[in-house]
Design a protein around this motif. Structure first.
Motif, PDB file in Angstrom:
ATOM      1  N   ALA A 203       0.816  -1.217   0.000  1.00 28.09           N
ATOM      2  CA  ALA A 203       0.000   0.000   0.000  1.00 28.09           C
ATOM      3  C   ALA A 203       0.846   1.262   0.000  1.00 28.09           C
ATOM      4  CB  ALA A 203      -0.925   0.008   1.220  1.00 28.09           C
ATOM      5  N   SER A 207      -1.032   3.299  -3.232  1.00 27.81           N
ATOM      6  CA  SER A 207      -2.174   4.048  -2.698  1.00 27.81           C
ATOM      7  C   SER A 207      -1.926   5.544  -2.875  1.00 27.81           C
ATOM      8  CB  SER A 207      -2.372   3.760  -1.200  1.00 27.81           C
ATOM      9  OG  SER A 207      -2.499   2.385  -0.942  1.00 27.81           O
ATOM     10  N   ILE A 215      -1.536   7.915   3.688  1.00 27.78           N
ATOM     11  CA  ILE A 215      -2.308   7.102   2.740  1.00 27.78           C
ATOM     12  C   ILE A 215      -3.797   7.408   2.891  1.00 27.78           C
ATOM     13  CG2 ILE A 215      -3.080   4.732   2.271  1.00 27.78           C
ATOM     14  CD1 ILE A 215      -0.255   3.791   2.801  1.00 27.78           C
ATOM     15  N   ARG A 220      -7.137   2.777  -0.627  1.00 22.50           N
ATOM     16  CA  ARG A 220      -5.982   1.922  -0.397  1.00 22.50           C
ATOM     17  C   ARG A 220      -5.837   0.914  -1.545  1.00 22.50           C
ATOM     18  NH1 ARG A 220      -2.899   0.798   4.144  1.00 22.50           N
ATOM     19  NH2 ARG A 220      -2.107  -1.343   4.376  1.00 22.50           N
TER      20      ARG A 220
END
Length: 312
Positions: A203, A207, A215, A220
């Motif tokens: 991620a 992301s 994030i 995500r």
């Protein structure tokens, strides 16, 4: 009256500074330790490959992925960070660190000196890793060749270079809860979830992020602008790779070859060098987990500029 206003302003400023100092301080906590166990070097090597350690910490411009002298430049909207030396060199690397210092650094983002690490180091994902896996990684790193040489300082302008500010960033964006298996899911799915969300830190690149570098949880794994510069990181939810089978994903992680005949490029090439070293079972687990994600729309890709021959 003026004196009262001035006194109140000073008191308010002092109170605000006190709150800032409290929020940004490194918490007084004992070092994170792994359960007592004999180091498992094979598991340490698996953790090394799953965590992508050589992708950032191998000395640039040479082919040996085990020379972890650091130096790779990592550009970002907040400045350029330089991956440190994590070889077992006692002067310039981590040769004098204790296991507890290493586990604390990797899972909490706190240095042996008691300062915050910048989150260019993806400890926000490593925080979900099991301490015993990180302890095995430490034992494995100590078997690799020491590399001498200090890495240059980060090139990060004010105010982003103030490490205390990371304390507030962690309060806003860091979830350091350890990974908890889902009893309703298969062992394969849980292994994939652990690798993707923890050691693999997928991620972190795949992301979109907000203006503070956190994030965006609602998107995500949905891809977005490359934080390291030009390009666009792909959406790895079924919205982006929905026509890929689990076998396609596992094969890509082994070879870098995509189902359409294209191949991995950019920093993903370094990632594939690591995932190709994982067991077929681990690559299959990652694929199983990714296919289970809900499809999520990511930020729109920028339109490609028309070529000269295409202009009307």
């Amino acid at each position: 009256m003026l004196r009262r206003i001035l006194s109140c302003s000073i008191l308010a400023g002092a109170a605000a500074f006190g709150v800032y100092w409290w929020l940004t301080a490194v918490p007084a906590m004992p070092a994170v330790t792994a359960p007592a166990h004999a180091p498992d070097l094979a598991n340490g090597q698996t953790t090394f490959n799953a965590g992508g350690c050589s992708s950032c910490h191998a000395v640039p411009g040479q082919p040996d992925r085990f020379k972890l002298g650091g130096g790779l430049a990592i550009p970002s909207p907040f400045g350029t960070f330089y991956a440190p030396n994590i070889s077992p060199d006692p002067a310039d690397g981590i040769g004098r660190w204790t296991e507890a210092q290493f586990v604390t650094a990797v899972t909490k983002g706190i240095s042996p000196e008691g300062t915050h690490y910048f989150p260019a180091f993806p400890y926000t994902s490593y925080a979900h890793a099991r301490p015993e896996d990180i302890a095995d990684l430490f034992a494995y790193l100590k078997t690799l060749p020491p590399v001498s040489g200090k890495v240059r300082d980060h090139d990060v302008p004010f105010p982003f270079n103030i490490r205390r500010n990371i304390g507030i960033w962690k309060l806003l964006f860091m979830d350091d809860e350890p990974f908890k298996p889902d009893a309703a899911r298969s062992a394969q799915w849980n292994r994939g979830a652990y690798l993707v969300n923890g050691l693999g830190h997928c991620a972190e690149c795949h992301s979109p992020r907000n203006f503070l570098g956190g994030i965006m949880a609602s998107q995500r794994f949905a891809g977005g602008p490359n934080m390291e510069g030009e390009g666009f990181v792909p959406n790895i939810t079924p919205k982006g790779i929905g026509d890929w089978s689990e076998k396609d994903i596992a094969y890509f992680l082994e070879t870098g070859d995509m189902p359409d005949g294209d191949s991995a490029g950019g920093s993903m090439v370094r990632v594939i060098k690591n995932t190709s070293q994982l067991s077929p079972g681990d690559r299959a687990a990652i694929a199983n987990y990714l296919k289970s994600l809900p499809p999520v729309d990511g930020p729109p890709r920028p339109k490609k500029a028309a070529k000269d021959g295409d202009k009307s």
